[in-house]
Design an enzyme around this catalytic site. Structure first.
Site, mmCIF file in Angstrom:
data_model
loop_
_atom_site.group_PDB
_atom_site.id
_atom_site.type_symbol
_atom_site.label_atom_id
_atom_site.label_comp_id
_atom_site.label_asym_id
_atom_site.label_seq_id
_atom_site.Cartn_x
_atom_site.Cartn_y
_atom_site.Cartn_z
ATOM 1 N N ARG A 95 38.169 32.855 57.818
ATOM 2 C CA ARG A 95 38.718 32.244 56.605
ATOM 3 C C ARG A 95 39.924 31.364 56.944
ATOM 4 O O ARG A 95 39.968 30.183 56.580
ATOM 5 C CB ARG A 95 39.116 33.344 55.613
ATOM 6 C CG ARG A 95 37.929 34.167 55.120
ATOM 7 C CD ARG A 95 38.358 35.371 54.309
ATOM 8 N NE ARG A 95 39.119 36.313 55.128
ATOM 9 C CZ ARG A 95 39.127 37.628 54.975
ATOM 10 N NH1 ARG A 95 38.407 38.177 54.007
ATOM 11 N NH2 ARG A 95 39.838 38.410 55.756
ATOM 12 N N LYS A 116 43.237 33.104 43.053
ATOM 13 C CA LYS A 116 43.727 33.546 44.356
ATOM 14 C C LYS A 116 45.094 34.161 44.106
ATOM 15 O O LYS A 116 45.976 33.516 43.531
ATOM 16 C CB LYS A 116 43.827 32.363 45.298
ATOM 17 C CG LYS A 116 43.950 32.787 46.743
ATOM 18 C CD LYS A 116 43.653 31.637 47.654
ATOM 19 C CE LYS A 116 43.900 31.991 49.091
ATOM 20 N NZ LYS A 116 43.810 30.773 49.921
ATOM 21 N N SER A 155 40.505 36.832 44.523
ATOM 22 C CA SER A 155 40.643 37.185 45.938
ATOM 23 C C SER A 155 42.116 37.113 46.309
ATOM 24 O O SER A 155 42.859 36.300 45.778
ATOM 25 C CB SER A 155 39.818 36.252 46.824
ATOM 26 O OG SER A 155 40.339 34.951 46.806
ATOM 27 N N GLN A 175 35.564 42.961 38.061
ATOM 28 C CA GLN A 175 34.839 41.687 37.944
ATOM 29 C C GLN A 175 33.372 42.029 37.721
ATOM 30 O O GLN A 175 32.609 42.190 38.659
ATOM 31 C CB GLN A 175 35.044 40.850 39.218
ATOM 32 C CG GLN A 175 36.520 40.504 39.432
ATOM 33 C CD GLN A 175 36.874 40.337 40.900
ATOM 34 O OE1 GLN A 175 36.365 39.454 41.568
ATOM 35 N NE2 GLN A 175 37.750 41.191 41.405
ATOM 36 N N GLY A 176 33.007 42.148 36.478
ATOM 37 C CA GLY A 176 31.674 42.646 36.149
ATOM 38 C C GLY A 176 31.663 44.164 36.226
ATOM 39 O O GLY A 176 32.599 44.790 36.718
#
EC number: 3.5.2.15
Lengths: 362, 362, 362, 362
Positions: free
Chosen positions: D55, D160, D230, D345-346
């Site tokens: 990343r 973020k 994230s 998230q869901g």
């Protein structure tokens, strides 16, 4: 009279593949003069296998830092040799090899560093006798560059060698040649193997006519006691760094080497440490560089090991962790450079170990 | 006068978790008498973590073999302590501990083995002071069983302890209790931790009133120098095996121990080897048992290690491979029992090491 | 007139490789008659690669349970086909294939199961045309055993085939033969490959004279649409199970198959589901069996995948997880049999899928 | 009248974390105007866990390339959201989100992109209600920035968010505060969790007074249908990107979303695809963004999965591979953005899915 020189080796801990703060601080303090840097070796914390991006990330980060101090061409001229995999307690660090003007003070040999580049290797020569020969000539040039007169004074030869890519294979084939392999991963092993045999030839451990091309990468009874080779996609030639002892160099550093016959063969390493007077007040450890590989017999002194059958962890990772423990137990630190991929670099299941020490007082 | 006894320790290589051919051959040849087997310890080649099925596969295979020679109840009475993970060059093997009739020949202490079982541990006591106390009482019983008079003669205490399952948690809650954790994986660590503290209490290394319940599994400054504990789903009580030295035992075997302060602390191990006269003609290695864990500081003698941040390989696997190398380099074989999960078993990042030697000649 | 038969397929969830409680319960309730069991296929939660001991652990556990109901010879006669690797949400389970007496009720074809064993394969024939031929003959025998008249009615052929061990290689070499490989791991792939080509020959998809020995395991343009093969160390011959449709069988079960051209080629699977009337009230899913492999091109519909370059996770594990998701999304359950090692079993990067459905009502 | 704008989304395949050749080519051809880039999302081929350096390597490489076209401040202003882990056949790629001047042509809503930055989050607020509130305010600002009037037109919110480092914890403690955790890894999950709840509050899915601080990161019954968060070490505030539909934007792109109730819940995704007219000639897929996590129950529709017990492969890697297969099977490409770490998230075991489509013709 030859110009007196002095070799410096800076061992700098890193907090991640892109951590150049230690290097930057050493440059800022004057401890390192960027213009004298010949090579940077590094252990990074990737898996040391195909999809290890920590090596390239480290090199990119080092180049960004060095570009603040050097022209681009000089940055590119430095040899960057990153070895992925800090298994066990092995500790990420870089080794900065620097060549400075020395003082003709001591009447004793000191650590000498030589460098050489070979011409580009035609892809069709990779993994073949022609590469062995080219590498051998390059090693000889690096030994001359270091001012080492006696081959017995060479203790470590690091070669960064090319590999085959699809593009290079196609180039060779377009000219009517076939390459030693069409598998790019295998080409890494073949290139490391041929380069290591080149070291053996240059050091007189083997003679070129005695090597059959089919033995390259296969017959592990052929090996050099001082070779360490790694393949990289970013070059088409060989970058060679030689470490040895020479009276035309000054300074407190000295290097010696040992060959482990297997993964727990500690006696030769202890003997080298004794020769360097490590263990007491007279000298202190600067760096240890070793190669580790699982023995292909699947056994260590008769006991079965499971490294070669493990589909979860690559065998080279097991070997680095284990040999890292063996060597760290000897020298008392895990900030050591243990790398894998040891074709023809020491005997099957064993490997060469080079130790750099700082002689105190005198 | 007490009956003279002799302890035997058989180290048998295995070709896989289900390989009992070595055990079968030793029974067939008369080298092992099944009725005397007290415990079988084994290193198996799984990952040593949650989804390691090699331990249970090995136990099932051993029981099938032993059922050919012993009644079912006797087969079940044996303590089976399987430790997964033969990282690096660590070699899969079993250690069969046997108790036989001895001969009152030598006027010296010899290896003594004791066993004890505790009552079933109520689930709500797991990981709490009540478990520390129960384990301590069990260890004391095993020491008595071994005929060891002086706590300083105890060199290794292996405890197999229970863990929490969903069913056991529900059982406790149905009776109005709460358990120390509702996470079954965490319960393994808590049970190992409380059992290890029980060893420390039994050996006088700690006293029960000095331990706060909140320290169990958390405060790693509390530890035993001789504990080795592992949790298993198949039992609800503690199976305890003690190894030590006693004059009421005869035979050539002897045991001693060391505590490594960190992963490369070899001096105490060398000292124990010297005390056992290992390294020359006078004695030979029978077995080495050690605990290995990554230090929670993320550092080894100031150098960063990457074990705790590796999401590809479990930290315990790194630690076993590395410490396995350290110890194999000392004793010259990788057929050693290095296990993980070392809560309160030796200092943080270090661990206890027990060595069993055969005294030659006399 | 041929005896009417009925095939039963029992899908039983498992809580671990050694969990036989579901099988035991089904036998106790009479749902399964042990004497009728022809084969047990299973997904176990190991890595599906070399050091996956969950397969053997499962087989040992199943045999212990079945030995309570059957004589040893009958236990050994059953074909045990364990596939390691429940990546993603794939769910561990076994499929028990049973052959019972049927009732000549329905005027329609039903699921038919056939079995055959070949003679022992000489080690020097493994991975060569002789194995292709032997496997083809065995498949023909199994088709006859199933009473299937039309090759188009064959929908799934499972072959368990031998591999080379060091001992077998030495045996062949002692008799003056050389084996196709001296690498025991590679021999697994070659044996799967030759067996799959044997299926293709038996089903008329390929003809033996068209296959060049050098294509075995290499030329992935040759493949069978209905083969599923796996190699095991415990046999020296081929165990073959054929699933198809036949009017000489009765009962509610039916089977059909599809070939995925790549890992996300769902249309053929949907078409097979439609043919079986799955998705509504008319039928329900009993079992799905599929083969998954990463495409050797390193691409899926032009997009690069990274499975082949991942040194942390085996490519076959990636493929099973991903294709498992594709297929579970279609059928609405992850308790499906997705296995790897798909040489010549469907096209490169794709694979065959067999679906067993229970027809309701009728 | 508001200025008409147009959103562009460029999906560019990458050959490695440092491959910026596709971006460079798009800039060279004029397809991308660097000054309009708001955010770059990317899937990189690391493990997606703690020691994933791909990343940062990707971000460093992107910044080097963009610095050729933009002043440093502008390069730093872009939001870089890299998600590691291309398990299964998931394909590494970047999504470049660009905001350009639009043309007031069509009388229909189009894809709208909004951005916002929050102030720096005091370390002691991380993982607490104060962070939920700060994130919610930031999301509202980003929605306003996008010119979206109706909360129902918001389809994807990427945040973020910061994490705790040792230094930040010390800073808070020096001021007399305590932080929500002292474990830096856990702080990532808490920050993602609080940010996701902030989205839920901003979108009216939850109201702040209804959230108890103890539920953050723990009570998975609370969730947003459109959050994707994230945590990154490089920022101390929140970078927020909102995707939705607005009549003040023009152009062919449209976005919609679905919520999968579990890992194989394909119906809602199909419905969203239908709403976007995907599957025929009328529209084509531009990008799919989804969150995947193993369900904490250890079961998927009643069938046991083994993701949570696998000590060899991280559960998030299993989940991405599997859900990647489910979704790639639906949309016909594996170049999709499936990321893990889906707290709030869901629903537990499921997750939100956003789809961007290009409407053809009209």
């Amino acid at each position: 009279m030859a110009l007196m020189r002095e070799a410096k080796v800076h061992r700098i801990a890193t907090q991640g593949p892109d951590d150049v703060s230690g290097l930057a601080a050493a440059i800022a303090s004057g401890a390192i003069s960027p213009a004298g840097i010949l090579a940077i070796l590094g252990k990074t914390e990737g898996n040391g296998c195909v999809n290890d991006f920590t090596r390239a990330f480290s090199v990119q980060s080092l180049k960004i830092e060095l570009a603040r101090h050097l022209p681009t061409a000089a940055v590119e001229e430095i040899a960057y040799v990153m070895s992925g995999g800090t298994e066990g307690a092995l500790s990420p660090h870089i080794l900065v090899l620097e060549r400075t003007a020395g003082h003709p003070v001591h009447d004793r040999p000191s650590l000498a560093i030589g460098r050489a580049l070979t011409p580009a290797l035609p892809p069709e020569d990779l993994g073949r006798l022609a590469q062995v020969q080219m590498a051998a000539e390059g090693v000889r040039a690096a030994i001359r560059d270091a001012g080492i007169d006696d081959l017995g004074d060479v203790h470590f030869v690091q070669i960064k060698c090319p590999l085959l890519t699809s593009e290079r294979i196609q180039r060779a084939e377009a000219e009517g040649y076939s390459t030693a392999t069409r598998d790019t991963l295998k080409s890494m092993g073949l290139s490391r193997a041929a380069s290591a045999l080149g070291v053996a030839v240059a050091l007189g451990e083997l003679s070129l006519p005695d090597i059959d091309e089919a033995q390259i990468g296969r017959d592990m009874s052929l090996w050099s006691s001082r070779a360490s080779t790694s393949a990289g996609v970013e070059l088409e030639n060989h970058e060679i760094v030689v470490l040895g002892m020479s009276r035309s160099w000054s300074g407190p550093l000295a290097v010696d080497h040992a060959v482990m016959a297997d993964a727990i063969d500690v006696a030769p390493v202890k003997a080298a440490m004794d020769r360097l007077a490590l263990g007491g007040e007279a000298a202190s450890l600067v760096a240890l560089l070793a190669k580790a590989e699982p023995g292909t017999s699947g056994r260590l002194r008769g006991s079965r090991h499971t490294m070669l059958d493990d589909s979860d962890i690559s065998a080279t990772r097991h070997a680095r962790a284990f040999v890292g423990g063996v060597l760290a137990g000897l020298v008392g630190t895990a900030e050591i450079f243990v790398s894998g991929g040891a074709e023809h670099q020491g005997p099957d299941g064993g490997g060469p170990v080079a130790i750099i020490a700082r002689r105190n007082g005198g």
